[in-house]
Motif scaffolding. Structure first.
Motif, PDB file in Angstrom:
ATOM      1  N   LEU A  86      53.936  44.453  18.154  1.00  0.00           N
ATOM      2  CA  LEU A  86      53.227  44.015  16.094  1.00  0.00           C
ATOM      3  C   LEU A  86      51.844  43.840  16.361  1.00  0.00           C
ATOM      4  CD1 LEU A  86      54.144  43.418  13.190  1.00  0.00           C
ATOM      5  CD2 LEU A  86      54.792  41.217  14.391  1.00  0.00           C
ATOM      6  N   ALA A  87      51.061  42.544  17.185  1.00  0.00           N
ATOM      7  CA  ALA A  87      49.929  42.416  17.446  1.00  0.00           C
ATOM      8  C   ALA A  87      48.957  43.735  17.700  1.00  0.00           C
ATOM      9  CB  ALA A  87      49.711  41.275  18.638  1.00  0.00           C
ATOM     10  N   ILE A  88      49.220  44.724  18.461  1.00  0.00           N
ATOM     11  CA  ILE A  88      47.997  45.554  18.732  1.00  0.00           C
ATOM     12  C   ILE A  88      47.604  46.751  16.787  1.00  0.00           C
ATOM     13  CG2 ILE A  88      48.344  47.884  19.457  1.00  0.00           C
ATOM     14  CD1 ILE A  88      49.872  47.197  22.178  1.00  0.00           C
ATOM     15  N   MET A  89      49.370  47.128  16.425  1.00  0.00           N
ATOM     16  CA  MET A  89      49.408  47.684  15.028  1.00  0.00           C
ATOM     17  C   MET A  89      48.149  47.085  14.139  1.00  0.00           C
ATOM     18  SD  MET A  89      53.107  49.654  14.373  1.00  0.00           S
ATOM     19  CE  MET A  89      52.101  50.523  12.913  1.00  0.00           C
ATOM     20  N   MET A  90      48.618  45.467  13.870  1.00  0.00           N
ATOM     21  CA  MET A  90      47.973  44.869  13.040  1.00  0.00           C
ATOM     22  C   MET A  90      46.356  44.892  13.253  1.00  0.00           C
ATOM     23  SD  MET A  90      49.844  41.353  11.988  1.00  0.00           S
ATOM     24  CE  MET A  90      51.351  41.188  11.233  1.00  0.00           C
ATOM     25  N   LEU A  91      46.331  44.767  14.594  1.00  0.00           N
ATOM     26  CA  LEU A  91      44.846  44.907  14.887  1.00  0.00           C
ATOM     27  C   LEU A  91      43.815  46.216  14.857  1.00  0.00           C
ATOM     28  CD1 LEU A  91      44.684  42.748  19.022  1.00  0.00           C
ATOM     29  CD2 LEU A  91      43.476  42.427  16.571  1.00  0.00           C
ATOM     30  N   ILE A  92      44.818  47.562  14.835  1.00  0.00           N
ATOM     31  CA  ILE A  92      44.644  49.179  13.895  1.00  0.00           C
ATOM     32  C   ILE A  92      43.598  48.247  12.994  1.00  0.00           C
ATOM     33  CG2 ILE A  92      44.905  50.687  14.316  1.00  0.00           C
ATOM     34  CD1 ILE A  92      46.877  50.975  16.850  1.00  0.00           C
ATOM     35  N   VAL A  93      45.110  48.071  12.443  1.00  0.00           N
ATOM     36  CA  VAL A  93      45.000  47.839  10.482  1.00  0.00           C
ATOM     37  C   VAL A  93      43.990  47.697   9.991  1.00  0.00           C
ATOM     38  CG1 VAL A  93      46.123  46.779   8.886  1.00  0.00           C
ATOM     39  CG2 VAL A  93      47.620  48.418  10.097  1.00  0.00           C
ATOM     40  N   LEU A 137      49.856  43.904   1.230  1.00  0.00           N
ATOM     41  CA  LEU A 137      50.160  45.250   1.488  1.00  0.00           C
ATOM     42  C   LEU A 137      50.285  46.097   2.509  1.00  0.00           C
ATOM     43  CD1 LEU A 137      49.712  46.317  -2.405  1.00  0.00           C
ATOM     44  CD2 LEU A 137      52.050  45.378  -1.398  1.00  0.00           C
ATOM     45  N   PRO A 138      49.238  45.787   3.124  1.00  0.00           N
ATOM     46  CA  PRO A 138      48.793  47.173   3.954  1.00  0.00           C
ATOM     47  C   PRO A 138      49.519  46.335   5.971  1.00  0.00           C
ATOM     48  CG  PRO A 138      46.811  46.353   3.609  1.00  0.00           C
ATOM     49  CD  PRO A 138      48.016  45.741   2.893  1.00  0.00           C
ATOM     50  N   PHE A 139      50.054  44.724   5.330  1.00  0.00           N
ATOM     51  CA  PHE A 139      50.681  44.881   6.773  1.00  0.00           C
ATOM     52  C   PHE A 139      52.325  44.166   6.283  1.00  0.00           C
ATOM     53  CE2 PHE A 139      46.480  41.835   6.116  1.00  0.00           C
ATOM     54  CZ  PHE A 139      46.045  42.853   7.357  1.00  0.00           C
ATOM     55  N   TRP A 140      52.323  44.857   5.200  1.00  0.00           N
ATOM     56  CA  TRP A 140      53.987  44.684   4.642  1.00  0.00           C
ATOM     57  C   TRP A 140      54.536  46.094   6.001  1.00  0.00           C
ATOM     58  CZ3 TRP A 140      54.525  43.681  -1.296  1.00  0.00           C
ATOM     59  CH2 TRP A 140      54.955  42.889  -1.205  1.00  0.00           C
TER      60      TRP A 140
END
Length: 426
Positions: free
Chosen positions: A181-188, A398-401
């Motif tokens: 989850l942290a990695i995907m949030m960093l990418i976004v 929205l992007p984080f949802w």
């Protein structure tokens, strides 16, 4: 009929903004008073039995340890470490926000505590760097959702206790999903920062000496989750005993760093009591409510209805995800963990779903509701501090949802994300 009236009372009181725990107590009390098959005092007995549990002491200990960390200089050291690692990049402070959530989640176990802390520390700094307040608030609330699934997440403890699943297994199972989850949030965050020119100019990357120096100050704090998970897995102590060790460790760090005064210790204890009182009344009310549903055989009825219509475990998980996301918008996550876990457990056997795998999936689904109106506990905790408007928050979240739903689907349909580590250390 009595059950229907009890549920109606609960929903009506919630609609009138009565706290969920007290609404459940009122509705459950009505049910037991007007049901001839049980005595009137059973509701009190069930509430008391719900919190008289040795494993639940781990919640008391871990919450207290997490709050102590904020009074011992550990938060500042972790913030400095996160700044060194990602602060020089495009969107540096936004990435620091996510990384600090990952580091702090292994100490506090509470998404609201992490969100409130970062709203006070990082959001003002992001505002100075011209990040929109809505984006900063949405990112802070979303990144705080890493906390419930990183050990010692409170959600992991509650689910393990209610379902009878090993809390140690739940702790280990949450590590990979939390990192994912942290990695995907960093990418976004990186993509958004590039597109919207947030801190667009990269700074010189830190030298090895700077990284080593910053890690030295954060190392003692970063060792805590390793000590907790490692000690539980090799059988040195139980999850409850690990919580007591976490408190002792936090106090020792406060002495080592020379930042834990007696006044700060009293403030930490006061804050701990306030948070724990809220959690325990929810557990007590949820236990009595769950017993009422069991008495009326609601779990068995729902299981028979579900399994007669749905045969595929994949479809079952997808429909459960939609259900949990929707209901999580209206009820607090810990309440739903207590109420729904006994209902779902019999279904897992039918569909061949591992309880540990389902637990991580379950907790993440409920997390979305904490950043979604109308209840949105984490959302309101953040915007009450940052003063962002709800419409600004919703637009930016929205992007984080999207990130959360993607991670939930990955965990649902690739069980290895949550089961590989528990099997490796079994």
């Amino acid at each position: 009929m009595t059950l229907a009236v009890a549920l109606l009372i609960i929903l009506l009181l919630i609609a009138l903004n009565v706290p969920v725990a007290f609404s459940m107590i009122a509705g459950t009390a009505y049910f037991f008073i007007f049901t001839d098959s049980v005595t009137n005092d059973i509701v009190v007995q069930q509430m008391v039995s719900g919190v008289l549990s040795f494993p639940l002491l781990s919640i008391v200990f871990f919450v207290t340890a997490g709050i102590l960390m904020n009074y011992t200089g550990i938060t500042e050291r972790l913030l400095h470490f996160a700044r060194v690692l990602t602060g020089y990049m495009v969107g540096g402070l936004a990435k620091v926000n996510v990384l600090l959530s990952l580091l702090m989640s292994g100490l506090s176990g509470s998404n609201i505590a992490d969100a409130a802390m970062q709203s006070k520390i990082i959001v003002p700094e992001m505002t100075k760097k011209r990040y929109p307040i809505g984006f900063s608030s949405a990112l802070t609330a979303s990144s705080a959702l890493i906390a419930p699934i990183i050990p010692p997440g409170i959600g992991l403890i509650i689910y393990g206790y209610v379902s009878g699943t090993s809390i140690g297994d739940m702790f280990v199972a949450g590590i990979l999903p939390g990192v994912l989850l942290a990695i995907m949030m960093l990418i976004v965050v990186h993509i958004i920062s590039k597109k919207r020119h947030f801190e667009a100019e990269e700074q010189p990357s830190p030298s090895f000496k700077e990284v080593l120096s910053s890690s030295k100050y954060a190392l003692l704090a970063l060792l805590l989750p390793i000590i907790i998970v490692g000690g539980i897995r090799i059988g040195v102590f139980s999850p409850t005993e690990a919580g007591a060790i976490a408190i002792l460790y936090a106090i020792i760090l406060g002495v080592v760093y020379r930042e834990l005064s007696f006044a700060n210790l009293l403030l930490a204890m006061k804050e701990s009591v306030q948070i724990l009182a809220t959690i325990m009344i929810i557990i007590a009310a949820g236990t009595a409510f769950g017993w009422m549903l069991t008495l009326e055989q609601i779990p068995q009825t729902l299981m028979n209805m579900m399994t007669s219509v749905i045969e595929s475990p994949y479809l079952f998980l997808f429909l459960v995800m939609i259900f949990l996301i929707v209901i999580g918008m209206f009820l607090e996550g810990n309440v739903l963990l207590i109420i729904l876990t006994p209902i779902f457990m019999p279904m897992l056997d039918v569909y061949g779903i591992d309880p540990v795998h389902f637990g991580i999936f379950f907790i993440l689904c409920l997390a979305i509701g904490t950043i979604t109106p109308p209840i949105g506990t984490v959302m309101f905790a953040v915007i009450s501090i940052t003063k962002a408007k709800i419409n600004q928050f919703i637009k930016e979240v929205l992007p984080f949802w999207g990130v959360l739903i993607t991670v939930i689907l990955l965990i649902a349909y690739i069980p290895a994300f949550s089961l590989w580590l528990p099997e490796l250390f079994s």
